[in-house]
Design a protein around this motif. Structure first.
Motif, PDB file in Angstrom:
ATOM      1  N   SER A  96      24.399  -3.526 -64.183  1.00 17.12           N
ATOM      2  CA  SER A  96      23.856  -4.875 -64.027  1.00 17.12           C
ATOM      3  C   SER A  96      22.375  -4.860 -64.379  1.00 17.12           C
ATOM      4  N   VAL A 116      18.753  -6.155 -63.559  1.00 20.30           N
ATOM      5  CA  VAL A 116      17.964  -6.710 -62.458  1.00 20.30           C
ATOM      6  C   VAL A 116      16.516  -6.798 -62.917  1.00 20.30           C
ATOM      7  N   VAL A 127      16.004 -15.496 -55.899  1.00 21.80           N
ATOM      8  CA  VAL A 127      16.921 -14.865 -56.844  1.00 21.80           C
ATOM      9  C   VAL A 127      17.685 -15.952 -57.588  1.00 21.80           C
ATOM     10  N   SER A 173      20.889 -15.849 -60.486  1.00 24.99           N
ATOM     11  CA  SER A 173      21.784 -14.854 -61.065  1.00 24.99           C
ATOM     12  C   SER A 173      22.972 -15.509 -61.756  1.00 24.99           C
ATOM     13  N   HIS A 179      26.837 -13.754 -63.959  1.00 27.19           N
ATOM     14  CA  HIS A 179      27.465 -12.537 -64.489  1.00 27.19           C
ATOM     15  C   HIS A 179      27.609 -12.655 -65.999  1.00 27.19           C
ATOM     16  N   VAL A 227      19.637 -18.522 -66.418  1.00 26.98           N
ATOM     17  CA  VAL A 227      18.739 -17.418 -66.069  1.00 26.98           C
ATOM     18  C   VAL A 227      17.656 -17.259 -67.135  1.00 26.98           C
ATOM     19  N   ILE A 231      18.806 -11.966 -62.420  1.00 30.52           N
ATOM     20  CA  ILE A 231      19.840 -10.934 -62.412  1.00 30.52           C
ATOM     21  C   ILE A 231      21.032 -11.356 -63.261  1.00 30.52           C
ATOM     22  N   SER A 235      27.814  -6.821 -58.711  1.00 31.18           N
ATOM     23  CA  SER A 235      27.077  -7.482 -57.625  1.00 31.18           C
ATOM     24  C   SER A 235      27.160  -6.678 -56.336  1.00 31.18           C
ATOM     25  N   HIS A 257      19.016 -17.557 -52.819  1.00 34.38           N
ATOM     26  CA  HIS A 257      19.693 -16.954 -53.966  1.00 34.38           C
ATOM     27  C   HIS A 257      20.590 -18.014 -54.596  1.00 34.38           C
ATOM     28  N   ASP A 303      23.186 -18.662 -57.435  1.00 32.40           N
ATOM     29  CA  ASP A 303      24.098 -18.037 -58.386  1.00 32.40           C
ATOM     30  C   ASP A 303      24.750 -19.145 -59.209  1.00 32.40           C
TER      31      ASP A 303
END
Length: 460
Positions: free
Chosen positions: A118, A120, A135, A137, A139, A159, A178, A200, A217, A219
Motif C-alpha cells: 500500500s 502511504v 486521512v 484514502s 484502494h 486522493v 493513502i 488496509s 479518516h 475513505d
C-alpha cells in the motif's frame, strides 16, 4: 475507545502557550510556533478559513483525467502478494507514486507499506510534536477483468486531486494520502485468508503500532453512480460509525455531517448521511480494518446508486460511461477538502462564526446547516432585502425550535433574529423563506460555541 484531541486543543497546546523560560526543568515543554513565517514560501494556514477556496479549487476536468490515465492499463486485481511483481497492479503502483510525487511538488513523504505494498503518503504539518492527523484514502486494486474507473479510480482521483491542492499550503496537522492495495482479493468477506482488505489491515496495524491518532479518516469508494430518481440531497452517501448511538457524536457522525454541511454551504447539497448499521458497504470497505484497531473516526463516501449500477466491479466499469456523474466525484472531493480546511482554520480564543449570503424567490427558501457539538446558544442575525421573510430553525430531531416572521425588509442594518439555547448534538437546519412577491436577498450570520474534543468546555 481512543480519546480524541481536536484541532482547537492542538492550538491551545502549541500556538498560544506563552514562551517557557530556558531554565525550565521540563525537557519536552511545548514551544510557541511562529505562524507568520511559512517555510518554502508556502501560505501557512492559521486564523484563515480556506474551506470555500479549497472547495472551489477542485477541478472536474482534472479529476476525470486522473481516472482516465489510471485505468487505461486495465484490471489491477491481485489475490496474494506473490502475484504483484510484473503485474498491472505493480505498474499502477509505480504510476501512483510518480503522480503523487509530482502533484505534491515533492512535498509528500511516501512509504510503501507491508507485503501488499500500500502507498502511504504523509504531508507534514507545521506543528511540532505529536498531534492527531487527517486521512483520505482509496484502494487501487480491482476485481478480475475490471478496469475499475468507478471502483476505485474515482477514489484514487479524489486522493490525487486533494493532494495537489492541499500541498499548496502549510497546514498545522499532518494529512495522510493513502492508496490501499488488495482490497478486492476476494469479494466475499467470509472467504478464508488472504481474503479481502489485506493492505488496509497492514496500514491500520502500522498506525496503531506508531500511536498515530486519527482526527478524521475519509475513505472514498465507488461514488459515480447516482440512484435512479434520487432527490437532490440523496445523490451520494457519507456513512459514519455510531454503534447504535453508543459512539460519541464527534467521533464519526460529526465528520459526516460536517461534509454534508460543506456541500450545503459551498456546493450542491448532494449528501445524505447514513449510520453504518444501515449500510453494509461500510463494513466491506477498508475502514473496517481501522475500526478493528479502535479507530472510530471513519467516514465512507459511497454511491447511492449501487442497486442501479450495472457496471459495478465488471469489465464495463470504464471511465467514459454515460451514467457516471463526475459532478458527484468532484463534489465529494471538494467537500472532503473543505472539511479539513475548515477544521484547521480556527484561531484559539475566537468564537465560531458563520456568514452566508443567498438569494431565493417567492414561495421558496434557502437552507443552511450547522453542526452543533455541545450545549450552546445559536445567535442568528440577518439583513435582507427585496421581500418579506420568515426564519425557521429545526433541531436534529426535525422539531421546529424557532420561528420569526418579518413583514418588512431590513436591508441596511443586521437584525438579531434568534438567540436560542440548544442542548442536542447534531445537525441544525436554518431555513429562510421568501414570503413576498419579489426575490429575496439574504445575509445571515450565526455564532455559537463548539466542544469537539468532548471535554465539556467550549473550545473558544
Amino acid at each position: 475507545m481512543r480519546k480524541l484531541r481536536f484541532i482547537f486543543v492542538v492550538f491551545i497546546l502549541t500556538l498560544m502557550i506563552p514562551q517557557m523560560a530556558t531554565t525550565s526543568s521540563i525537557a519536552d515543554e511545548p514551544q510557541r510556533v511562529d505562524t507568520s513565517v511559512p517555510t518554502a514560501r508556502l501560505p501557512r494556514v492559521y486564523d484563515m478559513d480556506l474551506g470555500y477556496e479549497i472547495y472551489e479549487m477542485v477541478d472536474e476536468d482534472r479529476y476525470i483525467e486522473y481516472i482516465r490515465e489510471f485505468t487505461e492499463n486495465g484490471e489491477r486485481h491481485i489475490y496474494k502478494y506473490a502475484d504483484i511483481p510484473g503485474s498491472n497492479n505493480e505498474l499502477s503502483r509505480y504510476w501512483l507514486v510518480d503522480k503523487m510525487t509530482e502533484v505534491s511538488n515533492e512535498r509528500l513523504e511516501i512509504e510503501i507499506l507491508g507485503n501488499y505494498l500500500s502507498i502511504v503518503g504523509r504531508l507534514p504539518g507545521y506543528l511540532p510534536g505529536e498531534h492527531p492527523v487527517f486521512v483520505i484514502s482509496a484502494h487501487y486494486d480491482t476485481m478480475p477483468l475490471c478496469p475499475g474507473a468507478n471502483d476505485n479510480g474515482a477514489g484514487i482521483a479524489a486522493v490525487l486531486e486533494l493532494l495537489g491542492i492541499m500541498s499548496q499550503y502549510e497546514w498545522p496537522l499532518d494529512i495522510y494520502f493513502i492508496a490501499f492495495n488488495v482490497a478486492e482479493a476476494q469479494y466475499d468477506i467470509l472467504t478464508p485468508p488472504p481474503g479481502r482488505l489485506r493492505g488496509s489491515e497492514e496500514v491500520s496495524i502500522a498506525f496503531d503500532d506508531r500511536a498515530i491518532e486519527i482526527l478524521a479518516h475519509f475513505d472514498v469508494g465507488a461514488i459515480l453512480r447516482v440512484a435512479d430518481h434520487a432527490p437532490n440531497d440523496e445523490r451520494v452517501y457519507l456513512a459514519y460509525y455510531d454503534e447504535g448511538g453508543l459512539v460519541p457524536y464527534t467521533q464519526s457522525q460529526y465528520w459526516a455531517e460536517l461534509g454534508k454541511t460543506m456541500s450545503n454551504w459551498y456546493g450542491y447539497d448532494f449528501v445524505q448521511t447514513i449510520p453504518a448499521r444501515f449500510f453494509i458497504e461500510y463494513y466491506r470497505a477498508d475502514i473496517r480494518k481501522f475500526l478493528e484497531r479502535g479507530y472510530y473516526n471513519e467516514i465512507l463516501a459511497f454511491e447511492t446508486g449501487l442497486a442501479d449500477d450495472d457496471a459495478y466491479q465488471t469489465a464495463n466499469d470504464v471511465w467514459h460511461r454515460y451514467d457516471y456523474s463526475y459532478r458527484i466525484g468532484r463534489e465529494v472531493t471538494a467537500l472532503i477538502g473543505a472539511s479539513m480546511a475548515y477544521s484547521m482554520s480556527k484561531a484559539y480564543g475566537e468564537a465560531t462564526r458563520l456568514t452566508f449570503q443567498g438569494v431565493t424567490y417567492s414561495g421558496r427558501s434557502v437552507r443552511y446547516f450547522v453542526p452543533v457539538t455541545m450545549a450552546t446558544r445559536l445567535n442568528i442575525t440577518a439583513r435582507w432585502f427585496g421581500a418579506s421573510a420568515t426564519f425557521l430553525v429545526y433541531a436534529p430531531s426535525g422539531a421546529e425550535i424557532g420561528s420569526s416572521i418579518q413583514a418588512t425588509t431590513h436591508p441596511w442594518n443586521s437584525t438579531q433574529i434568534f438567540s436560542i439555547p440548544v442542548t442536542q448534538k447534531g445537525l441544525y437546519r436554518i431555513e429562510v423563506w421568501d414570503t413576498g412577491e419579489d426575490s429575496l436577498g439574504i445575509e445571515l450570520e450565526i455564532d455559537y460555541e463548539v466542544d469537539a474534543n468532548l471535554n465539556g468546555v467550549s473550545d473558544q
